[in-house]
Design an enzyme around this catalytic site. Structure first.
Site, PDB file in Angstrom:
ATOM      1  N   ASP A  43     -26.202 -15.452 -34.113  1.00  0.00           N
ATOM      2  CA  ASP A  43     -27.127 -15.519 -35.253  1.00  0.00           C
ATOM      3  C   ASP A  43     -26.788 -14.470 -36.313  1.00  0.00           C
ATOM      4  O   ASP A  43     -26.175 -13.445 -36.019  1.00  0.00           O
ATOM      5  CB  ASP A  43     -28.567 -15.317 -34.740  1.00  0.00           C
ATOM      6  CG  ASP A  43     -29.596 -15.761 -35.754  1.00  0.00           C
ATOM      7  OD1 ASP A  43     -29.282 -16.624 -36.599  1.00  0.00           O
ATOM      8  OD2 ASP A  43     -30.734 -15.246 -35.707  1.00  0.00           O
ATOM      9  N   GLY A  44     -27.190 -14.745 -37.546  1.00  0.00           N
ATOM     10  CA  GLY A  44     -27.050 -13.768 -38.631  1.00  0.00           C
ATOM     11  C   GLY A  44     -25.967 -14.105 -39.642  1.00  0.00           C
ATOM     12  O   GLY A  44     -25.691 -13.302 -40.530  1.00  0.00           O
ATOM     13  N   ASN A  45     -25.389 -15.291 -39.530  1.00  0.00           N
ATOM     14  CA  ASN A  45     -24.327 -15.672 -40.479  1.00  0.00           C
ATOM     15  C   ASN A  45     -24.836 -15.707 -41.922  1.00  0.00           C
ATOM     16  O   ASN A  45     -24.177 -15.233 -42.844  1.00  0.00           O
ATOM     17  CB  ASN A  45     -23.784 -17.072 -40.150  1.00  0.00           C
ATOM     18  CG  ASN A  45     -23.097 -17.127 -38.808  1.00  0.00           C
ATOM     19  OD1 ASN A  45     -22.904 -16.101 -38.171  1.00  0.00           O
ATOM     20  ND2 ASN A  45     -22.748 -18.325 -38.371  1.00  0.00           N
ATOM     21  N   GLY A  46     -26.009 -16.308 -42.101  1.00  0.00           N
ATOM     22  CA  GLY A  46     -26.561 -16.466 -43.440  1.00  0.00           C
ATOM     23  C   GLY A  46     -26.849 -15.116 -44.072  1.00  0.00           C
ATOM     24  O   GLY A  46     -26.508 -14.864 -45.237  1.00  0.00           O
ATOM     25  N   ARG A  47     -27.466 -14.225 -43.289  1.00  0.00           N
ATOM     26  CA  ARG A  47     -27.801 -12.893 -43.817  1.00  0.00           C
ATOM     27  C   ARG A  47     -26.542 -12.091 -44.111  1.00  0.00           C
ATOM     28  O   ARG A  47     -26.485 -11.339 -45.080  1.00  0.00           O
ATOM     29  CB  ARG A  47     -28.711 -12.155 -42.826  1.00  0.00           C
ATOM     30  CG  ARG A  47     -30.173 -12.609 -42.896  1.00  0.00           C
ATOM     31  CD  ARG A  47     -30.962 -12.150 -41.701  1.00  0.00           C
ATOM     32  NE  ARG A  47     -30.650 -12.962 -40.530  1.00  0.00           N
ATOM     33  CZ  ARG A  47     -30.955 -12.623 -39.287  1.00  0.00           C
ATOM     34  NH1 ARG A  47     -31.538 -11.465 -39.038  1.00  0.00           N
ATOM     35  NH2 ARG A  47     -30.670 -13.435 -38.290  1.00  0.00           N
ATOM     36  N   HIS A  60     -20.935 -18.651 -42.112  1.00  0.00           N
ATOM     37  CA  HIS A  60     -20.523 -19.513 -40.994  1.00  0.00           C
ATOM     38  C   HIS A  60     -19.001 -19.473 -40.852  1.00  0.00           C
ATOM     39  O   HIS A  60     -18.468 -19.369 -39.748  1.00  0.00           O
ATOM     40  CB  HIS A  60     -20.985 -20.953 -41.219  1.00  0.00           C
ATOM     41  CG  HIS A  60     -22.477 -21.085 -41.324  1.00  0.00           C
ATOM     42  ND1 HIS A  60     -23.333 -20.429 -40.461  1.00  0.00           N
ATOM     43  CD2 HIS A  60     -23.272 -21.780 -42.184  1.00  0.00           C
ATOM     44  CE1 HIS A  60     -24.593 -20.723 -40.790  1.00  0.00           C
ATOM     45  NE2 HIS A  60     -24.582 -21.539 -41.829  1.00  0.00           N
ATOM     46  N   SER A  88     -28.527 -25.883 -33.290  1.00  0.00           N
ATOM     47  CA  SER A  88     -29.702 -26.273 -32.508  1.00  0.00           C
ATOM     48  C   SER A  88     -30.287 -27.594 -33.010  1.00  0.00           C
ATOM     49  O   SER A  88     -29.988 -28.038 -34.136  1.00  0.00           O
ATOM     50  CB  SER A  88     -30.774 -25.176 -32.589  1.00  0.00           C
ATOM     51  OG  SER A  88     -31.446 -25.238 -33.836  1.00  0.00           O
ATOM     52  N   ARG A  94     -32.187 -27.713 -41.980  1.00  0.00           N
ATOM     53  CA  ARG A  94     -31.576 -26.928 -43.068  1.00  0.00           C
ATOM     54  C   ARG A  94     -31.084 -27.848 -44.192  1.00  0.00           C
ATOM     55  O   ARG A  94     -30.950 -29.058 -43.988  1.00  0.00           O
ATOM     56  CB  ARG A  94     -30.408 -26.114 -42.506  1.00  0.00           C
ATOM     57  CG  ARG A  94     -30.894 -25.094 -41.486  1.00  0.00           C
ATOM     58  CD  ARG A  94     -29.779 -24.231 -41.006  1.00  0.00           C
ATOM     59  NE  ARG A  94     -30.315 -23.226 -40.094  1.00  0.00           N
ATOM     60  CZ  ARG A  94     -29.738 -22.064 -39.831  1.00  0.00           C
ATOM     61  NH1 ARG A  94     -28.599 -21.759 -40.406  1.00  0.00           N
ATOM     62  NH2 ARG A  94     -30.307 -21.208 -38.995  1.00  0.00           N
ATOM     63  N   LEU A 154     -11.393 -19.874 -17.996  1.00  0.00           N
ATOM     64  CA  LEU A 154     -12.666 -19.626 -18.695  1.00  0.00           C
ATOM     65  C   LEU A 154     -13.279 -20.969 -19.081  1.00  0.00           C
ATOM     66  O   LEU A 154     -12.622 -21.792 -19.720  1.00  0.00           O
ATOM     67  CB  LEU A 154     -12.408 -18.784 -19.960  1.00  0.00           C
ATOM     68  CG  LEU A 154     -13.603 -18.573 -20.899  1.00  0.00           C
ATOM     69  CD1 LEU A 154     -14.691 -17.733 -20.237  1.00  0.00           C
ATOM     70  CD2 LEU A 154     -13.165 -17.910 -22.202  1.00  0.00           C
ATOM     71  N   ARG A 211     -27.796 -11.759 -28.090  1.00  0.00           N
ATOM     72  CA  ARG A 211     -28.223 -12.345 -29.361  1.00  0.00           C
ATOM     73  C   ARG A 211     -27.854 -11.382 -30.469  1.00  0.00           C
ATOM     74  O   ARG A 211     -28.257 -10.222 -30.461  1.00  0.00           O
ATOM     75  CB  ARG A 211     -29.727 -12.633 -29.403  1.00  0.00           C
ATOM     76  CG  ARG A 211     -30.111 -13.269 -30.743  1.00  0.00           C
ATOM     77  CD  ARG A 211     -31.484 -13.883 -30.809  1.00  0.00           C
ATOM     78  NE  ARG A 211     -31.630 -14.591 -32.099  1.00  0.00           N
ATOM     79  CZ  ARG A 211     -32.330 -15.683 -32.299  1.00  0.00           C
ATOM     80  NH1 ARG A 211     -32.977 -16.246 -31.299  1.00  0.00           N
ATOM     81  NH2 ARG A 211     -32.395 -16.244 -33.495  1.00  0.00           N
ATOM     82  N   SER A 219     -35.254 -18.986 -29.279  1.00  0.00           N
ATOM     83  CA  SER A 219     -34.963 -20.090 -30.207  1.00  0.00           C
ATOM     84  C   SER A 219     -34.481 -21.366 -29.501  1.00  0.00           C
ATOM     85  O   SER A 219     -33.483 -21.968 -29.894  1.00  0.00           O
ATOM     86  CB  SER A 219     -33.941 -19.650 -31.271  1.00  0.00           C
ATOM     87  OG  SER A 219     -34.425 -18.547 -32.005  1.00  0.00           O
TER      88      SER A 219
HETATM   89  C1  IPE Z   1     -30.473 -19.952 -33.276  1.00  0.00           C
HETATM   90  O1  IPE Z   1     -30.492 -19.396 -34.526  1.00  0.00           O
HETATM   91  C2  IPE Z   1     -29.553 -21.145 -33.250  1.00  0.00           C
HETATM   92  C3  IPE Z   1     -28.147 -20.843 -33.319  1.00  0.00           C
HETATM   93  C4  IPE Z   1     -27.614 -19.659 -33.307  1.00  0.00           C
HETATM   94  C5  IPE Z   1     -27.282 -21.993 -33.374  1.00  0.00           C
HETATM   95  P1  IPE Z   1     -31.573 -19.828 -35.621  1.00  0.00           P
HETATM   96  O2  IPE Z   1     -31.278 -19.039 -36.826  1.00  0.00           O
HETATM   97  O3  IPE Z   1     -31.596 -21.301 -35.765  1.00  0.00           O
HETATM   98  O4  IPE Z   1     -32.923 -19.361 -34.935  1.00  0.00           O
HETATM   99  P2  IPE Z   1     -34.302 -18.925 -35.608  1.00  0.00           P
HETATM  100  O5  IPE Z   1     -34.652 -19.979 -36.623  1.00  0.00           O
HETATM  101  O6  IPE Z   1     -34.091 -17.597 -36.242  1.00  0.00           O
HETATM  102  O7  IPE Z   1     -35.275 -18.830 -34.471  1.00  0.00           O
HETATM  103  C1  IPE Z   2     -26.513 -18.648 -37.079  1.00  0.00           C
HETATM  104  O1  IPE Z   2     -26.650 -17.983 -38.300  1.00  0.00           O
HETATM  105  C2  IPE Z   2     -25.717 -19.915 -37.197  1.00  0.00           C
HETATM  106  C3  IPE Z   2     -26.519 -21.140 -37.037  1.00  0.00           C
HETATM  107  C4  IPE Z   2     -27.784 -21.183 -36.780  1.00  0.00           C
HETATM  108  C5  IPE Z   2     -25.820 -22.392 -37.180  1.00  0.00           C
HETATM  109  P1  IPE Z   2     -27.800 -18.358 -39.317  1.00  0.00           P
HETATM  110  O2  IPE Z   2     -27.308 -19.408 -40.252  1.00  0.00           O
HETATM  111  O3  IPE Z   2     -29.052 -18.686 -38.600  1.00  0.00           O
HETATM  112  O4  IPE Z   2     -27.942 -16.974 -40.084  1.00  0.00           O
HETATM  113  P2  IPE Z   2     -29.292 -16.249 -40.475  1.00  0.00           P
HETATM  114  O5  IPE Z   2     -30.082 -16.072 -39.203  1.00  0.00           O
HETATM  115  O6  IPE Z   2     -29.994 -17.132 -41.460  1.00  0.00           O
HETATM  116  O7  IPE Z   2     -28.857 -14.967 -41.045  1.00  0.00           O
HETATM  117 MG    MG Z   3     -30.585 -17.541 -37.899  1.00  0.00          MG
END
Ligand code: IPE
Ligand code: IPE
Ligand code: MG
Length: 263
Positions: A43-47, A60, A88, A94, A154, A211, A219
């Protein structure tokens, strides 16, 4: 490699790490007590992207490097199973453009990386409902997944259109079907029997769940399988996740006492 020391808070110590720290961490890992199965909520790619004034999808794209490094590090350490949460059942909510980008990226990464992974003993499987993926993505993924290593070192599972609740509902449906068909008797339904209808049938439950991105939640990831997994959460955004973070997570795991409800 950037030279800024990264600080980790682990147990009572706060360790400053640099290049040498990575080797020290690696040397400190007890190879006899590795987690057999590591699962990661990437998680955290967008941020990560937003912080750099980039479009979210660039996060991503940058996350692919972190995944490559993690798979390699797990393979070298001797971790037997790695499961990563890539998309997910809720991520369809999205914007269409982000979903489309993710689908294409996942497909391309699997196609491009798989031959080398297979050569290195990585066996890939997808967990999740592939039937809902766009036809083009599904067909190319199915084709790529036919490649198997000679000997699996693996087992890499990619959770794609995966949801824990959807997985449990699906297992219940498949099991009910077998009961109706007379293949399973009601009195034979126990935890082990139920598990065999999950996507993860045959895999041990994750020992360690990592995580990234700092959120303290599951999640909808592996709801059944995480019953007694150890959780390790880091504020590091997924594209910045490196070997040192994996080593730190494993060392923290090795310092814990797993009790499974016992004393
Ligand atoms: C969890 O991250 C799903 C994946 C990493 C694929 P999300 O960004 O979708 O989860 P929430 O919305 O913060 O709970
Ligand atoms: C996780 O990063 C990747 C996926 C859920 C596909 P996010 O896209 O959820 O990044 P944030 O949490 O918004 O930073
Ligand atoms: Mg996220």
């Amino acid at each position: 490699m950037h030279k800024t020391p990264v600080s980790f808070s682990s147990g009572v110590d706060r360790v400053q790490l640099n290049g040498a720290g990575e080797e020290q961490l690696l040397a400190a890992i007890d190879r006899q007590r590795l987690p057999v199965h590591v699962a990661i909520i990437m998680d955290g790619n967008g941020r990560w992207a937003t912080r750099r004034s980039l479009p979210r999808v660039e996060g991503h794209r940058a996350g692919v490097g972190a995944l490559r490094e993690t798979v390699e590090a797990c393979g070298q350490l001797g971790v037997r199973y790695l499961t990563v949460y890539a998309f997910s059942t809720e991520n369809w909510e999205r914007p269409e453009q982000e979903v489309g980008f993710l689908m294409d990226l996942l497909m391309t990464v699997v196609e491009q990386e798989l031959p080398r992974l297979v050569d290195n003993g990585v066996g890939l499987r997808v967990i999740g409902d592939m039937s809902r993926l766009p036809a083009r993505v599904r067909e190319r993924l199915t084709e790529a997944l036919k490649m198997r290593p000679r000997e699996e070192k693996l087992g890499l599972s990619v959770a794609l259109n995966y949801g824990g609740r959807a997985e449990i509902a699906r297992a219940a449906r498949l099991l009910a079907h077998d009961v109706v068909a007379g293949k399973v008797r009601l009195e034979d339904i126990d935890e082990a029997a139920f598990s065999s209808y999950l996507y993860t049938a045959g895999l041990p439950d994750p020992d360690l769940v990592i995580r990234t991105g700092g959120e303290h939640r599951i999640s909808n990831f592996l709801l059944w399988q995480l019953a007694y997994s150890e959780l390790w959460i880091t504020p590091v955004y997924w594209p910045d996740f490196r070997r040192v973070h994996l080593y730190e997570a494993i060392l923290d795991y090795q310092r814990r006492q797993r009790r499974f409800g016992r004393i």
